[in-house]
Design an enzyme around this catalytic site. Sequence first.
Site, PDB file in Angstrom:
ATOM      1  N   GLU D  31       0.847  -1.190   0.000  1.00 54.13           N
ATOM      2  CA  GLU D  31       0.000   0.000   0.000  1.00 54.13           C
ATOM      3  C   GLU D  31       0.881   1.238   0.000  1.00 54.13           C
ATOM      4  OE1 GLU D  31      -1.997  -0.987   3.603  1.00 54.13           O
ATOM      5  OE2 GLU D  31      -2.959  -2.730   2.689  1.00 54.13           O
ATOM      6  N   GLU D  62      -4.362  -6.866   2.824  1.00 53.71           N
ATOM      7  CA  GLU D  62      -3.093  -7.555   3.052  1.00 53.71           C
ATOM      8  C   GLU D  62      -3.119  -9.010   2.631  1.00 53.71           C
ATOM      9  OE1 GLU D  62      -4.507  -5.415   5.059  1.00 53.71           O
ATOM     10  OE2 GLU D  62      -3.024  -3.821   5.297  1.00 53.71           O
ATOM     11  N   GLN D  84       2.220  -2.249   5.893  1.00 53.94           N
ATOM     12  CA  GLN D  84       2.424  -0.842   6.252  1.00 53.94           C
ATOM     13  C   GLN D  84       2.849  -0.651   7.712  1.00 53.94           C
ATOM     14  OE1 GLN D  84      -0.724   2.416   5.577  1.00 53.94           O
ATOM     15  NE2 GLN D  84       0.586   2.505   3.802  1.00 53.94           N
ATOM     16  N   PHE D  85       2.218  -1.404   8.603  1.00 58.96           N
ATOM     17  CA  PHE D  85       2.608  -1.377  10.015  1.00 58.96           C
ATOM     18  C   PHE D  85       2.428  -2.794  10.570  1.00 58.96           C
ATOM     19  CE2 PHE D  85       1.802   3.133   9.553  1.00 58.96           C
ATOM     20  CZ  PHE D  85       2.712   3.724  10.408  1.00 58.96           C
ATOM     21  N   GLY D  87       0.858  -3.996  12.995  1.00 58.62           N
ATOM     22  CA  GLY D  87      -0.485  -4.408  13.388  1.00 58.62           C
ATOM     23  C   GLY D  87      -1.387  -4.731  12.212  1.00 58.62           C
ATOM     24  N   PHE D  88      -0.887  -4.562  10.994  1.00 57.68           N
ATOM     25  CA  PHE D  88      -1.728  -4.834   9.827  1.00 57.68           C
ATOM     26  C   PHE D  88      -1.301  -6.082   9.062  1.00 57.68           C
ATOM     27  CE2 PHE D  88      -1.927   0.021  10.019  1.00 57.68           C
ATOM     28  CZ  PHE D  88      -2.927  -0.027  10.984  1.00 57.68           C
ATOM     29  N   TYR D  90      -1.933  -9.078  10.237  1.00 59.87           N
ATOM     30  CA  TYR D  90      -2.824 -10.189  10.594  1.00 59.87           C
ATOM     31  C   TYR D  90      -3.832 -10.572   9.511  1.00 59.87           C
ATOM     32  CZ  TYR D  90      -0.774  -8.783  15.037  1.00 59.87           C
ATOM     33  OH  TYR D  90       0.105  -8.416  16.010  1.00 59.87           O
ATOM     34  N   HIS D 131       0.104   0.321  15.732  1.00 64.41           N
ATOM     35  CA  HIS D 131       1.256   0.837  14.989  1.00 64.41           C
ATOM     36  C   HIS D 131       2.569   0.619  15.734  1.00 64.41           C
ATOM     37  CE1 HIS D 131      -2.046   2.848  12.945  1.00 64.41           C
ATOM     38  NE2 HIS D 131      -1.239   3.244  12.005  1.00 64.41           N
TER      39      HIS D 131
HETATM   40  C1  LIG Z   1      -5.697  -3.444   7.682  1.00 66.89           C
HETATM   41  C2  LIG Z   1      -5.066  -2.118   7.540  1.00 66.89           C
HETATM   42  N1  LIG Z   1      -4.114  -1.956   6.611  1.00 66.89           N
HETATM   43  C3  LIG Z   1      -3.493  -0.760   6.471  1.00 66.89           C
HETATM   44  C4  LIG Z   1      -3.830   0.294   7.258  1.00 66.89           C
HETATM   45  C5  LIG Z   1      -3.103   1.634   7.103  1.00 66.89           C
HETATM   46  N2  LIG Z   1      -4.004   2.649   6.587  1.00 66.89           N
HETATM   47  C6  LIG Z   1      -4.626   3.508   7.412  1.00 66.89           C
HETATM   48  S1  LIG Z   1      -5.711   4.494   6.596  1.00 66.89           S
HETATM   49  C7  LIG Z   1      -5.334   3.790   5.113  1.00 66.89           C
HETATM   50  C8  LIG Z   1      -6.055   4.251   3.890  1.00 66.89           C
HETATM   51  C9  LIG Z   1      -7.533   4.184   4.055  1.00 66.89           C
HETATM   52  O1  LIG Z   1      -8.188   4.686   2.933  1.00 66.89           O
HETATM   53  P1  LIG Z   1      -9.760   4.797   2.882  1.00 66.89           P
HETATM   54  O2  LIG Z   1     -10.369   3.476   3.228  1.00 66.89           O
HETATM   55  O3  LIG Z   1     -10.107   5.358   1.565  1.00 66.89           O
HETATM   56  O4  LIG Z   1     -10.169   5.784   4.043  1.00 66.89           O
HETATM   57  P2  LIG Z   1      -9.759   7.312   4.227  1.00 66.89           P
HETATM   58  O5  LIG Z   1      -8.510   7.345   5.036  1.00 66.89           O
HETATM   59  O6  LIG Z   1      -9.593   7.914   2.885  1.00 66.89           O
HETATM   60  O7  LIG Z   1     -10.888   7.931   4.979  1.00 66.89           O
HETATM   61  C10 LIG Z   1      -4.363   2.806   5.267  1.00 66.89           C
HETATM   62  C11 LIG Z   1      -3.788   2.015   4.168  1.00 66.89           C
HETATM   63  C12 LIG Z   1      -4.828   0.082   8.217  1.00 66.89           C
HETATM   64  N3  LIG Z   1      -5.213   1.061   9.058  1.00 66.89           N
HETATM   65  N4  LIG Z   1      -5.425  -1.113   8.334  1.00 66.89           N
END
Ligand SMILES: Cc1ncc(C[n+]2csc(CCOP(=O)(O)OP(=O)(O)O)c2C)c(N)n1
Lengths: 395, 395, 329, 329
Positions: D31, D62, D84-85, D87-88, D90, D131
């Site tokens: 990502e 993931e 990405q971190f 905690g992600f 899983y 995180h």
């Molecule tokens: C399972 C997971 N993977 C990666 C992340 C890291 N992450 C946080 S926000 C984000 C993007 C989210 O995009 P969207 O669903 O469009 O929501 P927005 O932030 O635009 O409101 C990512 C990849 C996460 N929080 N959870």
Amino acid sequence: MSDEPTVRHHESVVTPAGEHDITDGGPDMVQFLDAEGNRLETNESNAPYAEIVEALTAEDGRAMYRDLVLVRRVDAEGHALQRQGELGLWPSLLGQEAAQVGAGRAMRPQDYAFPGYREHGVAWCKGVPPENLLGMFRGVNNGGWDSNENNFHLYTIVIGNQMLHATGYAMGIQRDGAVGTGDESRDAAVMAFTGDGGTAQGDYNEALVFAGVANAPVVFFVQNNQWAISEPNYKQFRIPPYLRARGFGFPGVRVDGNDVLASYAVSKAAMDAARAGQGPTLIEAFTYRMGAHTTSDDPTKYRIAAEVDIWREKDPIKRMRGFMEKNGHADQEFFDAVDAEADEIAARIRKACQEMPNPELPTMFDNIYVDEHPVVAAERDEFVAYHASFEGAGH
Amino acid sequence: MSDEPTVRHHESVVTPAGEHDITDGGPDMVQFLDAEGNRLETNESNAPYAEIVEALTAEDGRAMYRDLVLVRRVDAEGHALQRQGELGLWPSLLGQEAAQVGAGRAMRPQDYAFPGYREHGVAWCKGVPPENLLGMFRGVNNGGWDSNENNFHLYTIVIGNQMLHATGYAMGIQRDGAVGTGDESRDAAVMAFTGDGGTAQGDYNEALVFAGVANAPVVFFVQNNQWAISEPNYKQFRIPPYLRARGFGFPGVRVDGNDVLASYAVSKAAMDAARAGQGPTLIEAFTYRMGAHTTSDDPTKYRIAAEVDIWREKDPIKRMRGFMEKNGHADQEFFDAVDAEADEIAARIRKACQEMPNPELPTMFDNIYVDEHPVVAAERDEFVAYHASFEGAGH
Amino acid sequence: MTTQKLTLAKGLNSGLRAAMEADPKVVLMGEDVGKLGGVFRITEGLQKDFGEDRVIDTPLAESGIVGTAIGLCLRGYRPVVEIQFDGFVYPAFDQIISQVSKMHARSLGALRLPMVIRIPYGGGIGAVEHHSESNEAYFAHTAGLRVVTCSDPGDAYWMMQQAIASDDPVIFYEPKRRYHERGEVDIDETAGAPLGLHQAAVRREGTDLTLVTYGPMVKTCLQAAEAAAAEGISLTVVDLRSLSPLDRPTVLDAVKKTGRAVVVHEASTFLGMGAELAALIQQECFYHLEAPVLRVGGYNIPYPPSRFEEEFLPNLDRVMDAVDRSLAF
Amino acid sequence: MTTQKLTLAKGLNSGLRAAMEADPKVVLMGEDVGKLGGVFRITEGLQKDFGEDRVIDTPLAESGIVGTAIGLCLRGYRPVVEIQFDGFVYPAFDQIISQVSKMHARSLGALRLPMVIRIPYGGGIGAVEHHSESNEAYFAHTAGLRVVTCSDPGDAYWMMQQAIASDDPVIFYEPKRRYHERGEVDIDETAGAPLGLHQAAVRREGTDLTLVTYGPMVKTCLQAAEAAAAEGISLTVVDLRSLSPLDRPTVLDAVKKTGRAVVVHEASTFLGMGAELAALIQQECFYHLEAPVLRVGGYNIPYPPSRFEEEFLPNLDRVMDAVDRSLAF
Ligand SMILES: Cc1ncc(C[n+]2csc(CCOP(=O)(O)OP(=O)(O)O)c2C)c(N)n1
Ligand SMILES: Cc1ncc(C[n+]2csc(CCOP(=O)(O)OP(=O)(O)O)c2C)c(N)n1
Ligand SMILES: [Mg+2]
Ligand SMILES: [Mg+2]
């Protein structure tokens, strides 16, 4: 393909359980042969595939028929071997032969298949010797063939996992420049198999997302055999699997999974499109699991015999044979020869199974890693030494 | 709702990246106010919701406007507090106020909301004091409110997880017999929030499966703000999020997420249907993330200013104010009073944040389990003793 | 005392039934748990008696099952989730680690997830891949979860009810190769459960060495103790019952008395429960130990095809071998 | 010797670049790894130079990322996946455990998955929930995987290339709180990597006690050794670098020389790497040990809100406290 059913806003579309007709595929279903083997008229659903079917020769039909019969016999032998204690488990494809042979024959050698655990018919079409399927059900290995020899991946037991592997493989094909070149021997695509139950998994749906976004050359082939162990369709989804594709932006088709001509034609069209760079297709083969889920299962606990009887009428082999007989595509001699060949193969499989040696114990430590791994190496050595200590000790 | 776009078989439907118009929601989008606040004519898309909008009084409009302004101010304050080092992080909702206020106001007290991490506007509508949102971004807790007080669940950071919680909660509502009774104070439904990126997750799609199968009273509200951190829509899906519902057998609607009337009307219709026992709806609010993903992000790395400029023209507050002014629904005094209230709230939040005490260290061992747990208890005791050993030691 | 002779499977089934009768908020969820009664028939007859709303045949998606179970908890229900086989819990791993284990803490105690996740685990049944795994270490390492396992019909009956009554999430491991073992079960409700959910049981007392084990290996260790006794070696057998938290006093007392310990489980040894137990024992019994704590477990390879499993899994010989090595140290 | 002063983050970035230059089959996936260069900028500039087909911004899923990476491996690619971190990871757990770790064995050696899964891990950066986790024990317990972590820019640069060159799947943990630490890196290609991917490094030699550690805690332990030296205590510091397999000889030699050991990591101690190390050390160094092996780690609670993390994570004081306890034993 017919118009897509309309889903209207703010009207309940839930279909009460009882209304799910699990014996009738509905008007969208692509079908060429009726239950007796009569060639159906061209209609809105099958029209796009009629040309493919027209192009098939009597020889093609005989080859398909032979596959159907041999595959059923392979399956019956697997089942029998389990019953006799030679195998620990056998998942039968009984009833799904046409779906699988149609799909399997639509693949070219360079196309790759990612099966679940019931795709013995696809394995057959891809050239995997059926003996090789037995090892994992006998407990001597977890997959007894080299996937790259026949471009047929190992069986995947964890429902849904392989849909993503297939998509990734297809992304690799794209990166190799083996899509849309027009070179018949170069352009390749992937077929990924799962069941009706498999459509609920996150992995399955993520595969639809990734394949859609990448426009990957992959065809998702869902055998809807009406049951996921004891759970009927209405516990897995609200609308049939072929409609799922509409939510992801690529085509979805329902095909009569008991009509080998239809299954072949729809699969071929989808694979041709994928190889040509037109992206993914989702195919739902509407069929039926005639047997138990596996030899461990007891379907009398959850389904009624009358349902099985209805589907017995739709038998894929009877249907194809009827078609061939009606059209004089084969004579009794041919049918007898196929049966004889089936006997031979059954005997060969049985023999191969019975003679399959138990693996040497220390080989369980082999191939855990490509490169030497100290923990595994040490345990193998200890294991060998430990077992050597019993030798001659009458232990 | 308009007819569903046709996806034809064996024609490529891939939309090249460049063709994804991320500033125009297309004809399916439900919209009542244009960018200047002019009331649009009734058309095929908004007609089903016109009655709901007609029923709104000037008083309702003023209340919505007030929410929009206050929510934006709360957000701005969160952002400022992060910049000043009072918070570790802040995810701004700038640009998404109308989507959230529309959804938030469509919920009754007994309805439950499952937010992501950016739903400060929904929290506001559900009555969560904005101060309570700060704790997790200040690092003093991982969720500083009792979800059951306002039926607003804790923020969920792992993308997709909460969609299933919402669905399960809705299944609980069904089991409680709190659906379709016609009792306004009893019937309840759930709203689940995620972003455009969130639609790729397995959990999201499994939630659509489970909700569809159970006909659960849940509304999936996807804020398509065009970006998932640095990834634009075309990297997450092939067709827009509202169309995903077509693959699962329940309605999907795209609404103008910058038009609070439209967002409210579509949300209300969906929630009313859910409470009445008509099952789930998927709503895509077409909107834009005006700011960075969070205060940690630098959007200049991946998007152009011109795009932001186009969306600034579509500002939700400007639009609603235009509507009210044109229709004489509010005077300058009202607007000034709202701004003054915003100032007050901002000051209140700032004060609350600055005065928020650091938590007592040993409380980190609290509430790990409901019942006493020997490992945690022993570690807490050791921790306390260890820290006591420093006391007075000038360590 | 009212006793019944039950299989371990029937003990679980009766325990579930008792819990469902006691509390209308208890619901069962999983693949094929309804008419079929689950592939191991643990939920047999329960849908018939309690209805489809309380015994829910779910779609085939483990993350979905656990994720919706969380939602049901938040609405006041007490779901008991069946994972069909050990190897199929991983799709639900994210929900378990990110949500189930952390919700109570995250909410500062406001929210509770009184959920039981049942996992039939372990090998020895000649099954195909993914059907014989022992993955308890993943969950035991995860703070916020409770992890237990039963080894006989009585524990099956009582521990299931205790797990359901717990306000914390419990991962409940069922030793599938022992499902058909029979035993007398004291089902006297007024007397209640003989032991707490997180207490270890000393199944046999000895003087020379302590076998620390749980689940399917309890029987194997008791057999080893029997065999050892014939050779004049006196073994203690501790059945942990709870893997998280561990009943430290019971384990440590037993080891202190014998001075020697061998931990036995089916899981791979590297970072398996034996690692924690050895680390704990050497720390707390340093001066009592006459030999290092030894570990007998599955080898550090993925669970092999079933023709290997007899030699892959700890068996009587391998346990005895470790006992001998410890005594010879 | 050609040295450059690099941050750990830049070491990783340069290592990725070198691997991509060396082998056109190496692709990066994850990502935001493209234009953004990842949230930590580890892939910065790589999409620009190697194109969108080799640096793939994936959909936000993931399991999908790892699952498609498996498919790419089967087609001959060598994907490097960014989670990405910590905690992600899983949602991808199932694909990693059921498929990545087992494919080579399942195929009797016919198939290989030369995949690297990069996970920025650990706390200390004031982040929100999910995180800051240290989940290495889950993967280290899983046979079929290799698990490594770097602690300085030089290892970042070389180990990344070695991991990508490995024909086995490698979980590569990056200590995110050390991304911005600088160090001299010997980038002389002809000389090659100073150490093998699975060798531990003795970062400091002492006589009284051995600190066994890895990743972000190496720096903390070196500081502790410095502080201890000032008090006349001489500590060895072993940087494991590889968590699976462990470099047993290096660890055991070091502990045998000092007779005392303390394991330090950020992860919770219960069934953390320290459990395995303590179990191993007590087994192999039984007569050398003058005190039990002690463990210093995160407490056995979910990673707390960041205002607690300074006291939750092992710090200089807590390491010194354990050293004192061991020496006083
Ligand atoms: C399972 C997971 N993977 C990666 C992340 C890291 N992450 C946080 S926000 C984000 C993007 C989210 O995009 P969207 O669903 O469009 O929501 P927005 O932030 O635009 O409101 C990512 C990849 C996460 N929080 N959870
Ligand atoms: C992730 C996962 N969960 C559960 C199972 C156990 N299981 C094996 S087959 C099956 C039903 C599959 O149904 P379907 O997808 O319709 O395929 P079919 O067996 O009918 O061909 C289940 C639940 C599994 N193999 N993997
Ligand atoms: Mg099926
Ligand atoms: Mg977004």
